[in-house]
Design a protein around this motif. Structure first.
Motif, mmCIF file in Angstrom:
data_model
loop_
_atom_site.group_PDB
_atom_site.id
_atom_site.type_symbol
_atom_site.label_atom_id
_atom_site.label_comp_id
_atom_site.label_asym_id
_atom_site.label_seq_id
_atom_site.Cartn_x
_atom_site.Cartn_y
_atom_site.Cartn_z
ATOM 1 N N GLU A 151 0.844 -1.199 0.000
ATOM 2 C CA GLU A 151 0.000 0.000 0.000
ATOM 3 C C GLU A 151 0.876 1.244 0.000
ATOM 4 O O GLU A 151 1.882 1.312 0.706
ATOM 5 N N ALA A 152 0.500 2.231 -0.789
ATOM 6 C CA ALA A 152 1.254 3.491 -0.828
ATOM 7 C C ALA A 152 0.879 4.365 0.365
ATOM 8 O O ALA A 152 -0.306 4.523 0.671
ATOM 9 N N PRO A 153 1.866 4.940 1.067
ATOM 10 C CA PRO A 153 1.550 5.871 2.151
ATOM 11 C C PRO A 153 0.722 7.041 1.634
ATOM 12 O O PRO A 153 0.829 7.438 0.466
ATOM 13 N N ALA A 154 -0.110 7.606 2.505
ATOM 14 C CA ALA A 154 -1.014 8.689 2.100
ATOM 15 C C ALA A 154 -0.335 10.059 2.117
ATOM 16 O O ALA A 154 -0.937 11.053 1.728
ATOM 17 N N SER A 155 0.912 10.126 2.536
ATOM 18 C CA SER A 155 1.596 11.408 2.659
ATOM 19 C C SER A 155 1.853 12.052 1.303
ATOM 20 O O SER A 155 1.970 11.363 0.283
ATOM 21 N N ARG A 467 3.815 -6.115 3.308
ATOM 22 C CA ARG A 467 3.478 -7.258 2.477
ATOM 23 C C ARG A 467 2.344 -8.075 3.118
ATOM 24 O O ARG A 467 1.442 -8.550 2.443
ATOM 25 N N THR A 468 2.414 -8.221 4.436
ATOM 26 C CA THR A 468 1.404 -9.019 5.151
ATOM 27 C C THR A 468 0.022 -8.370 5.054
ATOM 28 O O THR A 468 -0.989 -9.051 4.890
ATOM 29 N N SER A 469 -0.002 -7.031 5.125
ATOM 30 C CA SER A 469 -1.284 -6.323 5.101
ATOM 31 C C SER A 469 -2.000 -6.455 3.764
ATOM 32 O O SER A 469 -3.208 -6.250 3.683
#
Length: 471
Positions: A151-155, A467-469
């Motif tokens: 997932e890409a960080p939202a920053s 990766r787990t998420s």
């Protein structure tokens, strides 16, 4: 006391004598083994050569059946003696060799060519090639542990103040690619333009000076002056990334995955800009960044044009774990960098090669293979090679000129911005900035966000969590 001391010394001498005799007259009972250092000395004496090495390279190493490994030539003897120990002797100059670790990534030319021939025999037309490519691509993602993508960080990206120069501007940008992990670079743009402009990724290679070195600045500024946005960025644990990680971490296998993820995130950001032309997207890099250029073009269909420089060879798989540390070459019952380069077909691709590194034989075997694959699409002319036989491993002016000319033709750039009326390249109007001015996080890293992680162990935890998420 003196008598006891004399007896002790005599005993030691006798023991050393016995050891010396046993070392000199080895038998099958001891597997004829000798210390590697002694074997190297014998090679030097027998063949009249000098072998350079550090004591720690040979300490504790033994050669079983040492006497039986000698052959008529020094090269054959080196192979028999050193290969089982994962070592090799590289010729430094006439009669002088240097001991080094076995290079799994460097094959004899003939073996590399034979391997490419074996790979190529699996397909003979566009349908069979597309089936092969459909097998390779998901495997590359899996080998890099990028399937699925974290997932890409939202920053939002961290962007510094714009600096204005003759015909172009520069801003430093940091993009958070994983929680607390940043990829850093500089974005070059034309000083004035209308509408949408081409996008060119410029990953850094393994040369000293990182993305701050003059030839990198010249290339990116030139591309910007001709009408493109050119983003120059650090490899993992390289350049400004060393604020977070030790430079030794660059030689860990995970660096290959982090760099691929970084390029994907950079492209995500650049293509989100309102002035980015998504139909004109390119990538170019030299040396290790050339390998990365080929890999990213194979992975990301958004890249329409590629130009790997002094990098790609059928007998060289990349001398750094950031190029070959993850098992991408095990894909499809083994592949190599030239087949991965073929995955760009039929998109335009330029390979720049030279006569003094592993690209020295590019025109002879690798280029014809690529032309054949491109020919399946009726586009054999879309893959090009500029070979510079008298030059070495760099991104010098002739390499840059080859890239400029290629990008001008395939991205519709403005040649007049860098060439005079006689067609001569002129880079003199480009300003070479001092390194600190290209930092995102300040002269001493004082602007690095407080939540930024530090150290490879923390990165591994973040990577595993990301990766787990997604599973």
């Amino acid at each position: 006391m003196k008598k006891n001391r004399s007896i002790f010394i005599l005993s030691i001498c006798l023991l050393l004598g016995l050891y010396s005799a046993s070392a000199q007259y080895q038998t099958s009972d001891s597997a004829y083994k000798r210390p590697l250092k002694e074997v190297l000395m014998r090679i030097e004496k027998q063949f009249g050569v000098t072998i350079k090495y550090k004591d720690e390279q040979v300490a504790g190493l033994w050669v079983p059946y040492a006497d039986w490994r000698f052959r008529p030539t020094v090269e054959e003897t080196f192979d028999k003696v050193l290969s089982p120990l994962e070592l090799k002797a590289k010729k430094d100059k006439e009669k002088v060799y240097k001991l080094s670790d076995y290079e799994y990534y460097r094959w004899p030319v003939e073996e590399g060519w034979a391997e490419l021939d074996r790979i190529a025999a699996q397909y003979h037309n566009v349908t069979e090639w597309e089936q092969r490519k459909a097998l390779l691509k998901p495997c590359l993602f899996e080998a890099l542990q990028l399937s699925p993508l974290p997932e890409a960080p939202a920053s939002k990206p961290i962007v510094t103040k714009e600096r204005k120069y003759d015909g172009y501007t520069v801003q430093n940008i940091a993009i958070e690619i994983l929680p607390g992990v940043f990829v850093n670079g500089s974005l070059y743009k034309p000083a004035s333009y209308r509408g949408k402009i081409a996008v060119i990724l410029n990953p850094d290679g393994h040369w000293g000076g990182q993305r701050f070195r003059p030839d990198c600045q010249l290339r990116c500024a030139a591309l910007a002056r001709m009408g493109a946005m050119a983003f120059s960025y650090d490899l993992f644990a390289w350049g400004e990334s060393t604020l977070q990680f030790n430079s030794k971490d660059h030689r860990r296998s995970l660096s290959m995955s982090i760099q691929a993820l970084g390029s994907i995130r950079i492209l995500d950001y650049l293509l989100s800009l309102k002035d980015a032309d998504t139909s004109r997207v390119a990538i170019t890099g030299g040396s290790g960044a050339g390998s990365h250029t080929v890999l990213m073009t194979a992975l990301d269909d958004r890249i329409k044009v590629s130009a790997p420089v002094v990098a790609i060879s059928s007998y060289f798989y990349g001398g750094c774990p950031c190029e070959s540390g993850m098992p991408i070459h095990a894909c499809g019952n083994r592949t190599d960098n030239v087949e991965i380069a073929a995955m760009a077909a039929p998109r335009p691709q330029l390979l720049v090669s030279d006569g003094k590194d592993w690209t020295d034989r590019t025109p002879e075997h690798d280029l014809p293979y690529l032309q054949k694959v491109y020919g399946y699409y009726g586009k054999s002319g879309n893959v090009e090679n500029v070979h510079l036989p008298e030059e070495g491993h760099d991104f010098g002016i002739n390499k840059r000129k080859a890239v400029y000319d290629f990008m001008i033709r395939n991205l519709s750039l403005n040649k007049k911005a860098m060439y005079d009326a006689a067609g001569n390249l002129d880079e003199s109007r480009i300003t070479i900035e001092k390194e600190p001015s290209m930092y995102v996080f300040g002269d001493k890293g004082e602007k690095l966000p407080v939540y930024a992680i530090h150290g490879f162990e923390k990165l591994e935890k973040v990577w595993q969590a990301a990766r787990t998420s997604k599973k």
